[in-house]
Enzyme design. Structure first.
Site, PDB file in Angstrom:
ATOM      1  N   GLY A   1       0.787  -1.224   0.000  1.00 40.71           N
ATOM      2  CA  GLY A   1       0.000   0.000   0.000  1.00 40.71           C
ATOM      3  C   GLY A   1       0.820   1.276   0.000  1.00 40.71           C
ATOM      4  O   GLY A   1       0.283   2.356  -0.204  1.00 40.71           O
TER       5      GLY A   1
ATOM      6  N   CYS B   1     -26.194  -9.768 -18.760  1.00 41.11           N
ATOM      7  CA  CYS B   1     -25.498  -9.551 -20.026  1.00 41.11           C
ATOM      8  C   CYS B   1     -26.375 -10.051 -21.169  1.00 41.11           C
ATOM      9  O   CYS B   1     -26.884 -11.169 -21.131  1.00 41.11           O
ATOM     10  CB  CYS B   1     -24.168 -10.300 -20.009  1.00 41.11           C
TER      11      CYS B   1
ATOM     12  N   CYS C   1     -24.162 -13.284 -22.842  1.00 37.77           N
ATOM     13  CA  CYS C   1     -23.904 -14.552 -22.151  1.00 37.77           C
ATOM     14  C   CYS C   1     -24.873 -14.794 -21.000  1.00 37.77           C
ATOM     15  O   CYS C   1     -24.876 -15.863 -20.407  1.00 37.77           O
ATOM     16  CB  CYS C   1     -22.456 -14.617 -21.659  1.00 37.77           C
TER      17      CYS C   1
ATOM     18  N   CYS D   1     -21.371  -7.659 -20.693  1.00 40.22           N
ATOM     19  CA  CYS D   1     -20.194  -7.803 -19.832  1.00 40.22           C
ATOM     20  C   CYS D   1     -19.101  -6.820 -20.251  1.00 40.22           C
ATOM     21  O   CYS D   1     -18.776  -6.724 -21.431  1.00 40.22           O
ATOM     22  CB  CYS D   1     -19.599  -9.207 -19.956  1.00 40.22           C
TER      23      CYS D   1
ATOM     24  N   CYS E   1     -16.868 -13.042 -21.061  1.00 42.48           N
ATOM     25  CA  CYS E   1     -18.152 -13.204 -21.743  1.00 42.48           C
ATOM     26  C   CYS E   1     -18.033 -14.251 -22.860  1.00 42.48           C
ATOM     27  O   CYS E   1     -18.881 -15.131 -23.004  1.00 42.48           O
ATOM     28  CB  CYS E   1     -18.578 -11.851 -22.301  1.00 42.48           C
TER      29      CYS E   1
END
Lengths: 353, 278
Positions: B30, B240, B243, B265, B271
């Protein structure tokens, strides 16, 4: 299909690049590199300075490759630099021994070593010269060379600096040479507060327009400097690298054309009895940039509430490559981020209703 | 491969320097490690931080996937792949599971990543505190002192004013309870994938000259209040159109002829995999 999903990027990019060739080809007349390097010197100087790479030929080539766009040319040269191994750091350039081609002072009429006006557009009338449209390049070149050859070159003695005299009188603080290793902005992240060496390097590579605008803002009142150009000198300085096997010796690489400016300004509020100096140095004959850099050097030294006096503001936002890169990235698709923004706005509105 | 340039473009000394920076970033999750960012032939602001990480790590046996906004075919992804191809000859793929290095802008793939994969994220503004403090000198001190009050205040004020936390992408996370970090402009939808992951996440900001990391199995929590939990973008009731997935991040699109709104997607290769196209 009524909508267009962005795909098939490869073909689109290929076609776009071919179309660039159409724009670049322009006419059936060629633009040779030597012509660009030698006839558009000020443009080439600016590009070399902002790129931090001294090569007239490569700068000219880069300019030719990108239809004369300054940012693109700087970009090409910078990217090229990244592929080169750095073998040496040069010794500090000695501009006291500059082979001067122009030297003026707005502070004193008579300066030791004399004022040398040199070549400047300052006193031309900016009238378009229509005859240039049909001039005979060969004849022009021959004429100027003839005039040059008919004259005996004067011996140029190294000139002392205008500020040296004021230092002797105690009007300008005399500082001892700083032998510390300079910060290298090309290999490190600039952190604040920044060393002066880092500041001067950053100003030297910065975008000319950015520096000019900031320095102008300071002159107009958004700043504290009331500068006088103590000295502006343009000329050739030698570049030497240390000889590895004998510290006392150095190897001469060649010379570079630079412009150096020292401006004089009041020291600060407490010390009105002294003058302070701001310094700027740039590649080539980019005079306004050198003056702007010197003004900003002074402003940053003093500090204060205005943009031109804010170190982080001035030094972070003036790099041509960085500003043009980040601005142009806005043209990339932002579908995902925008979708998220939409979602946040819709939800917030839902919450309110 | 263009023989005029070094393998992976950047000279070996610089690549080593970047790898050392990455090691430091992994050691301090971080924390933004400064580095001497090199100029590349690609726009600074177009993913040069990510590309420098990729170039310094990539070897001849690697398999590279590049996505932009989730798509392998997006112009910028194609352009980056073309550049890496120009100077390395490594194999590229669109299949997430096949790649050893995945460089991405604004998304984390839907397919869970493994411990032998590295995800490289491109970062425009690495500093999470930039939205509350413009000066780098000050934000650096704030991180050092763990002075994150202005950030919490921003979230709180947003709640009070709008009843919701209005941050969209770049939603900040707390890493191992020490550093607040910017996950790059990925949607909040992807934030949970950073927590306790199997893979190594590397973040590169070329223009801002910073590299940071979330190593595997690191605690990375999206900022939230005890009584106001973190909330992702929601696509409830939407799926979607290709798909049929209901659990993916969706792009919204309009059919200009019918005026109909549709969803698809954003991760195009996922996808395609669901549909059995690849």
């Amino acid at each position: 299909m009524g909508y267009v999903a962005v795909s098939g990027g490869s073909e689109a990019i290929e076609a776009s690049i071919r179309l660039l060739d159409y724009y670049r080809s322009g006419t059936d007349k060629d633009l040779d590199i030597e012509t660009v390097a030698e006839k558009l010197s000020l443009l080439v100087d600016r590009v070399m300075g902002e790129a931090g790479l001294y090569s007239k030929t490569y700068a000219a080539l880069a300019l030719k490759q990108c239809e004369g766009c300054i940012e693109e040319a700087v970009f090409l040269l910078r990217a090229y630099r990244s592929t080169l191994t750095r073998n040496y750091y040069s010794n500090v350039l000695d501009s006291n021994n500059m082979r001067v081609v122009r030297r003026i002072s707005s502070a004193f009429k008579d300066i030791e070593g004399g004022q040398i006006l040199g070549a400047t557009y300052d006193y031309t009338h900016r009238l378009i010269n229509f005859e240039i449209g049909s001039e005979d390049a060969g004849a022009l070149r021959m004429n100027v060379l003839e005039e040059l050859n008919s004259q005996r070159p004067e011996e140029i003695a190294p000139c002392p600096r205008v500020s040296d005299e004021l230092k002797k009188e105690g009007l300008i603080e005399t500082v001892l040479p700083d032998k510390a290793e300079p910060f290298d902005i090309t290999e490190n992240l600039l952190e604040y507060p920044a060393d002066r060496s880092a500041r001067l390097q950053t100003l030297s590579r910065a975008d000319t327009g950015f520096l000019s605008g900031l320095a102008y803002s300071s002159l107009r009142g958004f700043g504290g400097a009331h500068p006088t150009v103590g000295e502006l000198r343009t000329g050739y300085v030698e570049v030497n690298v240390p000889y590895l096997f004998d510290e006392a010796q150095e190897i001469y690489l060649g010379e570079v054309l630079i412009t150096e400016v020292e401006i004089f300004s009041e020291a600060d509020d407490e010390d009105k009895l002294k003058l302070a100096v701001g310094y700027g140095a740039v590649f080539g004959r980019n005079e306004n940039k050198a003056i702007a850099a010197a003004i900003l050097d002074r402003e940053l030294e003093t500090g204060g509430p205005y943009p031109s006096q804010n170190e982080e503001f001035v030094l972070t936002h003036g790099d041509s490559l960085e500003m043009s890169g980040f601005l142009s990235h806005l043209k990339l698709p932002h579908y995902v981020t925008f979708q998220s923004k939409l979602d946040a706005v819709r939800k917030t509105r839902g919450g309110k209703a | 491969m263009n023989k005029n340039y070094n393998f992976a473009f950047i000279d070996e000394g610089s690549k080593r320097e970047i790898r050392r920076t990455i090691l430091k970033a992994v050691a301090i999750p971080g924390y933004q490690v400064p580095f001497g960012s090199r100029e590349l032939p690609i726009g600074r602001g177009w993913g040069t931080g990510g590309i420098q990480i990729t170039l310094s790590l990539i070897g001849p046996d690697d398999v590279l996937k590049v996505i932009d906004q989730g798509s392998d075919e997006s112009v910028n992804a194609v352009n980056i792949k073309k550049f890496v191809g120009l100077c390395t000859d490594v194999r590229t793929t669109v299949k997430t599971s096949e790649a050893t290095i995945i460089q991405t802008r604004h998304r984390i793939p839907e397919t869970p990543l493994r411990n032998d994969q590295i995800l490289v994220l491109q970062v425009p503004i690495p500093e999470p505190l930039r939205i509350v403090e413009a000066s780098e000198e000050k934000t650096k001190k704030m991180h050092a002192e763990k002075d994150y009050a202005p950030m919490w205040l921003l979230l709180y004020e947003s709640l009070i004013k709008y009843g919701k936390i209005t941050l969209g992408t770049e939603y900040p996370l707390m890493v191992e309870g020490r550093y607040i970090m910017n996950p790059s402009p990925i949607p909040k939808f992807d934030n949970p994938k950073l927590n306790d992951s199997e893979c190594l996440y590397l973040f590169g900001a070329g223009r801002e000259k910073k590299i940071y990391a979330i190593p595997p199995h690191t605690l990375a929590e999206s900022l939230a209040f005890e009584d106001v939990p973190f909330e992702k973008e929601s696509f409830k009731g939407k799926r979607c159109r290709l798909c049929g997935s209901e659990d993916t991040y969706l792009d919204e699109m309009f059919d200009s002829s019918t005026g109909e709104k549709m969803y698809q997607c954003s991760d195009t290769s996922y996808c395609q995999e669901v549909r059995g196209c690849i």
